[in-house]
Scaffold this active site. Structure first.
Site, mmCIF file in Angstrom:
data_model
loop_
_atom_site.group_PDB
_atom_site.id
_atom_site.type_symbol
_atom_site.label_atom_id
_atom_site.label_comp_id
_atom_site.label_asym_id
_atom_site.label_seq_id
_atom_site.Cartn_x
_atom_site.Cartn_y
_atom_site.Cartn_z
ATOM 1 N N ARG A 58 0.962 -1.436 -0.206
ATOM 2 C CA ARG A 58 0.108 0.186 0.153
ATOM 3 C C ARG A 58 0.934 1.604 -0.090
ATOM 4 O O ARG A 58 0.566 2.332 -0.665
ATOM 5 C CB ARG A 58 -1.009 0.254 0.848
ATOM 6 C CG ARG A 58 -1.696 -1.374 1.093
ATOM 7 C CD ARG A 58 -2.361 -1.088 2.719
ATOM 8 N NE ARG A 58 -3.468 -2.328 2.743
ATOM 9 C CZ ARG A 58 -2.683 -3.804 2.430
ATOM 10 N NH1 ARG A 58 -1.528 -3.979 2.412
ATOM 11 N NH2 ARG A 58 -3.678 -5.245 2.358
ATOM 12 N N THR A 59 1.737 1.128 0.876
ATOM 13 C CA THR A 59 2.383 2.646 0.655
ATOM 14 C C THR A 59 3.016 2.947 0.298
ATOM 15 O O THR A 59 3.096 4.206 -0.542
ATOM 16 C CB THR A 59 3.098 2.475 2.361
ATOM 17 O OG1 THR A 59 2.779 2.194 3.241
ATOM 18 C CG2 THR A 59 4.059 3.872 2.623
ATOM 19 N N LYS A 86 24.850 -5.483 -1.734
ATOM 20 C CA LYS A 86 26.626 -5.487 -1.767
ATOM 21 C C LYS A 86 27.275 -4.336 -0.125
ATOM 22 O O LYS A 86 28.710 -4.189 -0.859
ATOM 23 C CB LYS A 86 26.918 -4.575 -3.230
ATOM 24 C CG LYS A 86 26.296 -4.798 -4.875
ATOM 25 C CD LYS A 86 27.279 -3.996 -5.501
ATOM 26 C CE LYS A 86 26.829 -4.161 -7.181
ATOM 27 N NZ LYS A 86 27.412 -3.633 -8.009
ATOM 28 N N ARG A 108 11.960 3.607 3.516
ATOM 29 C CA ARG A 108 11.075 2.438 5.844
ATOM 30 C C ARG A 108 12.418 2.561 5.274
ATOM 31 O O ARG A 108 12.763 1.500 4.304
ATOM 32 C CB ARG A 108 10.087 2.197 4.601
ATOM 33 C CG ARG A 108 9.533 1.262 5.673
ATOM 34 C CD ARG A 108 8.182 -0.051 5.087
ATOM 35 N NE ARG A 108 6.912 0.882 5.519
ATOM 36 C CZ ARG A 108 5.903 0.648 5.119
ATOM 37 N NH1 ARG A 108 5.756 -1.180 4.466
ATOM 38 N NH2 ARG A 108 4.278 1.208 5.315
ATOM 39 N N HIS A 136 4.966 6.181 11.860
ATOM 40 C CA HIS A 136 4.513 5.742 10.274
ATOM 41 C C HIS A 136 3.968 6.623 10.081
ATOM 42 O O HIS A 136 2.330 6.841 9.666
ATOM 43 C CB HIS A 136 3.850 4.215 10.198
ATOM 44 C CG HIS A 136 3.550 4.227 9.136
ATOM 45 N ND1 HIS A 136 3.616 4.633 7.553
ATOM 46 C CD2 HIS A 136 3.311 2.881 8.546
ATOM 47 C CE1 HIS A 136 2.953 3.925 6.451
ATOM 48 N NE2 HIS A 136 2.751 2.806 7.084
HETATM 49 C C1 NCD Z 1 1.626 -1.038 8.695
HETATM 50 C C2 NCD Z 1 3.701 -1.060 8.238
HETATM 51 O O1 NCD Z 1 3.988 -0.915 8.158
HETATM 52 O O2 NCD Z 1 4.118 -0.289 9.877
HETATM 53 N N1 NCD Z 1 1.354 -1.416 6.404
HETATM 54 C C3 NCD Z 1 1.203 0.020 6.008
HETATM 55 O O3 NCD Z 1 2.218 0.140 6.314
HETATM 56 N N2 NCD Z 1 -0.412 -0.305 6.099
HETATM 57 C C4 NCD Z 1 1.209 -1.854 9.750
HETATM 58 C C5 NCD Z 1 1.741 -3.463 9.000
HETATM 59 O O4 NCD Z 1 2.934 -3.765 8.472
HETATM 60 O O5 NCD Z 1 1.161 -4.004 9.722
#
Ligand code: NCD
Length: 309
Positions: A58-59, A86, A108, A136
């Protein structure tokens, strides 16, 4: 009114006014998404790169599509297939991306604080797309947007966030954001999945899921973050499902029109049964669409800020 900082690293750094600005801008962006042509020129000539050291559907995709809908050039870097494999360091990787005329770097990482390390070292604006167990921010903003869209206001809203609180950056960012906007946040989960060394009253940690769900306007389930968990925190996944799932019995305690939310990905039958996930009260798929609108708004606001600097 514009955003105060070059980067979006966490909800903790945002004021209530900035949160409102993002949510109001996202409302306009949502209209773009329902139009026949989803193209705008807001990011024309800009470059947006996603750098993901952890998995994401999703993100990452919503950032990439948001950038494309607004006319930016965008590309993805992930650990597999890049020089990260590497042994290249995070700082060197981010510097390399920065020197490719990048305007926005979305990252991320499994380490809490990774984007905070990078942001002051590069020219591009950094967006935290999840750092370890810390924050997040864009997930919380899309959650706030979804709640506000349905309930009209966040002020006074009773929001129950349930499950693996201690490992959840989603819970943490939602907690900060909802508190800033005047909502009442109730956290609950198995004792082993709650933060231990904090003021439990200040965080409003409830003794049980039932106590948190009582008359709640929103019930949010969280994924068990098994990848961040030491062994032995829950007896077994099936016992977690039996005693802690967001099920109909629990929802009967909440307001009849309570929203059911989950950031995804969901383990069906563990955090909630499929009939709850798919029920008319569930706004889980709307959260996905709103994620696009909110990320369009954030990209637009950060780039506009750069344009006037
Ligand atoms: C979340 C995350 O990555 O923190 N997912 C997301 O971004 N929709 C929650 C999760 O992975 O549980």
């Amino acid at each position: 009114m514009r955003l105060l900082n070059k980067d979006l690293l966490g909800i903790q750094q945002l004021t209530a006014e900035e949160i409102n600005l993002i949510l109001d801008t996202a409302k306009t962006m949502k209209m773009v998404l329902s139009a026949n042509s989803k193209k705008t020129a807001h990011l024309q000539g800009k470059s947006v790169i996603t750098l993901f050291y952890e998995n994401s559907t999703r993100t990452r995709l919503s950032f990439e599509m948001a950038a494309k809908f607004m006319g930016a050039s965008s590309a993805n870097v992930s650990s597999s297939g890049s020089s990260i494999n590497k042994g290249e360091t995070l700082v060197d990787t981010a510097m390399t991306i920065d020197h490719m005329a990048t305007d926005v770097l979305i990252m991320r990482h499994n380490q809490s604080g990774a984007p905070h390390l990078i942001a002051p070292r590069i020219n591009a604006s950094v967006i935290n797309a999840g750092d370890g167990m810390n924050e997040h921010p864009t997930q919380a903003l899309l959650d706030l947007f979804t709640m506000r869209e349905h309930k009209g206001t966040l002020k006074g809203l009773k929001v129950a966030i349930l499950g693996d609180i201690v490992h959840s950056r989603v819970a943490r960012s939602n907690f900060y954001g909802l508190q800033k906007m005047g909502a009442e946040v109730r956290l609950a989960g198995p004792q082993t999945l709650l933060p231990q060394h904090i003021d439990r009253d200040r965080l409003h940690i409830c003794d049980s899921h039932s106590e948190a769900a009582e008359q709640a306007d929103v019930v949010m389930g969280l994924r068990l973050q098994l990848e961040r968990m030491k062994k032995g925190l829950i007896p077994s996944v099936s016992e977690y499902a039996r005693f802690f799932a967001v099920d109909r019995k629990l929802l009967d305690l909440a307001c009849p029109d309570a929203l059911i939310m989950h950031p995804g990905p969901c383990n069906h039958g563990v955090e909630m049964p499929s009939d709850i996930y798919d029920s008319p009260q569930s706004v889980i798929q709307e959260q996905v669409t709103n994620g696009l609108a909110v990320r369009m708004a954030i990209l637009y606001l950060l780039v506009s800020r750069r344009n006037v600097e």
